[in-house]
Design a protein around this motif. Sequence first.
Motif, short mmCIF file in Angstrom:
data_model
loop_
_atom_site.label_atom_id
_atom_site.label_comp_id
_atom_site.label_asym_id
_atom_site.label_seq_id
_atom_site.Cartn_x
_atom_site.Cartn_y
_atom_site.Cartn_z
N SER A 81 7.24 39.24 -8.30
CA SER A 81 7.61 37.87 -7.92
C SER A 81 8.25 37.17 -9.11
O SER A 81 8.20 37.66 -10.24
CB SER A 81 6.37 37.09 -7.47
N LEU A 82 8.81 36.01 -8.87
CA LEU A 82 9.42 35.24 -9.95
C LEU A 82 8.38 34.87 -11.01
O LEU A 82 8.64 35.00 -12.22
CB LEU A 82 10.08 33.97 -9.39
N GLU A 83 7.19 34.43 -10.58
CA GLU A 83 6.13 34.09 -11.53
C GLU A 83 5.75 35.30 -12.37
O GLU A 83 5.57 35.20 -13.59
CB GLU A 83 4.90 33.56 -10.80
N GLU A 84 5.65 36.47 -11.73
CA GLU A 84 5.27 37.68 -12.45
C GLU A 84 6.35 38.11 -13.44
O GLU A 84 6.03 38.51 -14.56
CB GLU A 84 4.97 38.80 -11.45
N THR B 289 8.35 36.19 -14.98
CA THR B 289 8.28 35.23 -16.09
C THR B 289 7.14 35.57 -17.04
O THR B 289 7.34 35.71 -18.25
CB THR B 289 8.12 33.80 -15.56
N HIS B 290 5.92 35.71 -16.50
CA HIS B 290 4.75 35.99 -17.35
C HIS B 290 4.82 37.35 -18.03
O HIS B 290 4.42 37.49 -19.19
CB HIS B 290 3.45 35.90 -16.53
N LEU B 291 5.31 38.35 -17.31
CA LEU B 291 5.33 39.71 -17.84
C LEU B 291 6.64 40.06 -18.55
O LEU B 291 6.80 41.19 -19.02
CB LEU B 291 5.05 40.71 -16.72
N ARG B 292 7.55 39.08 -18.62
CA ARG B 292 8.86 39.28 -19.27
C ARG B 292 9.61 40.47 -18.68
O ARG B 292 10.06 41.37 -19.40
CB ARG B 292 8.69 39.43 -20.78
N LEU B 293 9.73 40.46 -17.36
CA LEU B 293 10.40 41.53 -16.64
C LEU B 293 11.77 41.08 -16.16
O LEU B 293 12.02 39.89 -16.00
CB LEU B 293 9.57 41.96 -15.43
N SER B 294 12.62 42.04 -15.87
CA SER B 294 13.92 41.75 -15.27
C SER B 294 13.74 41.50 -13.77
O SER B 294 12.80 42.02 -13.16
CB SER B 294 14.86 42.94 -15.45
N ALA B 295 14.63 40.74 -13.21
CA ALA B 295 14.61 40.53 -11.76
C ALA B 295 14.70 41.88 -11.07
O ALA B 295 15.45 42.76 -11.50
CB ALA B 295 15.78 39.64 -11.35
N GLY B 296 13.90 42.08 -10.05
CA GLY B 296 13.89 43.33 -9.32
C GLY B 296 12.98 44.39 -9.90
O GLY B 296 12.91 45.51 -9.37
N ALA B 297 12.25 44.07 -10.99
CA ALA B 297 11.36 45.04 -11.61
C ALA B 297 10.22 45.42 -10.65
O ALA B 297 9.79 44.61 -9.84
CB ALA B 297 10.77 44.47 -12.91
N VAL B 298 9.75 46.64 -10.79
CA VAL B 298 8.65 47.14 -9.96
C VAL B 298 7.33 46.95 -10.71
O VAL B 298 7.24 47.19 -11.91
CB VAL B 298 8.86 48.63 -9.61
N VAL B 299 6.33 46.48 -9.96
CA VAL B 299 4.99 46.32 -10.51
C VAL B 299 4.00 47.11 -9.66
O VAL B 299 4.27 47.42 -8.50
CB VAL B 299 4.55 44.83 -10.55
N LEU B 300 2.87 47.44 -10.27
CA LEU B 300 1.73 47.98 -9.54
C LEU B 300 0.74 46.83 -9.35
O LEU B 300 0.44 46.11 -10.31
CB LEU B 300 1.06 49.11 -10.32
N GLU B 301 0.28 46.65 -8.13
CA GLU B 301 -0.70 45.61 -7.83
C GLU B 301 -2.01 46.27 -7.44
O GLU B 301 -2.04 47.13 -6.56
CB GLU B 301 -0.21 44.73 -6.69
N ALA B 302 -3.08 45.89 -8.12
CA ALA B 302 -4.42 46.41 -7.82
C ALA B 302 -5.28 45.25 -7.34
O ALA B 302 -5.51 44.29 -8.07
CB ALA B 302 -5.03 47.05 -9.06
N ALA B 303 -5.72 45.34 -6.10
CA ALA B 303 -6.67 44.37 -5.55
C ALA B 303 -8.03 45.05 -5.55
O ALA B 303 -8.14 46.24 -5.20
CB ALA B 303 -6.28 43.97 -4.14
N SER B 304 -9.07 44.33 -5.98
CA SER B 304 -10.38 44.97 -6.10
C SER B 304 -11.52 43.97 -5.89
O SER B 304 -11.33 42.76 -5.99
CB SER B 304 -10.53 45.61 -7.49
N VAL B 305 -12.68 44.53 -5.59
CA VAL B 305 -13.90 43.75 -5.43
C VAL B 305 -14.99 44.36 -6.28
O VAL B 305 -15.17 45.59 -6.29
CB VAL B 305 -14.35 43.72 -3.95
N ASN B 306 -15.71 43.50 -7.01
CA ASN B 306 -16.89 43.90 -7.76
C ASN B 306 -18.11 43.26 -7.12
O ASN B 306 -18.03 42.12 -6.62
CB ASN B 306 -16.80 43.45 -9.22
N ALA B 307 -19.25 43.97 -7.17
CA ALA B 307 -20.50 43.45 -6.61
C ALA B 307 -21.61 43.59 -7.64
O ALA B 307 -21.58 44.50 -8.48
CB ALA B 307 -20.87 44.21 -5.34
#
Length: 136
Positions: free
Chosen positions: A87-90, A92-110
């Motif tokens: 995303s645009l926010e990502e 910006t924060h990660l200093r990536l070029s437009a169109g860059a690929v990221v890995l997204e990890a969603a997780s739950v801890n208990a």
Amino acid sequence: RAQVCAASPEIAEALHLQEAETLVCVLMLGLVDAQPVSLATAYFPHNRFAGMAAEIARLQSVTRAFSEYGVADYTRVWTDVTGRTASLEETTHLRLSAGAVVLEAASVNADLQGVPVQFSRSVFSADKIALRFDTP
């Protein structure tokens, strides 16, 4: 950056809460050699962890912050990993070029009683990180 937010349907289900229940939301930027490699948002049930953001800032550790609330240990319940365009926010924060690929990890801890204590969504710059999953 931290704020109070309302649980989305996805997060409410993952944390066994009601939709729109109040959460503590903490945005964290991960650095390696002073370079940003991850951007994570962690969500904690507000009724149990109201001051969690301050404890994480003070202790520089989610695990140590949990111990301040009597959670001596916790386990990972699940993790889903997907690839997508940043995303645009990502970018910006990660200093990536437009169109860059990221890995997204969603997780739950208990906690050790099986009660969910944290939902996290972490985004990693795909060309700067490797993930390894060991199973028993």
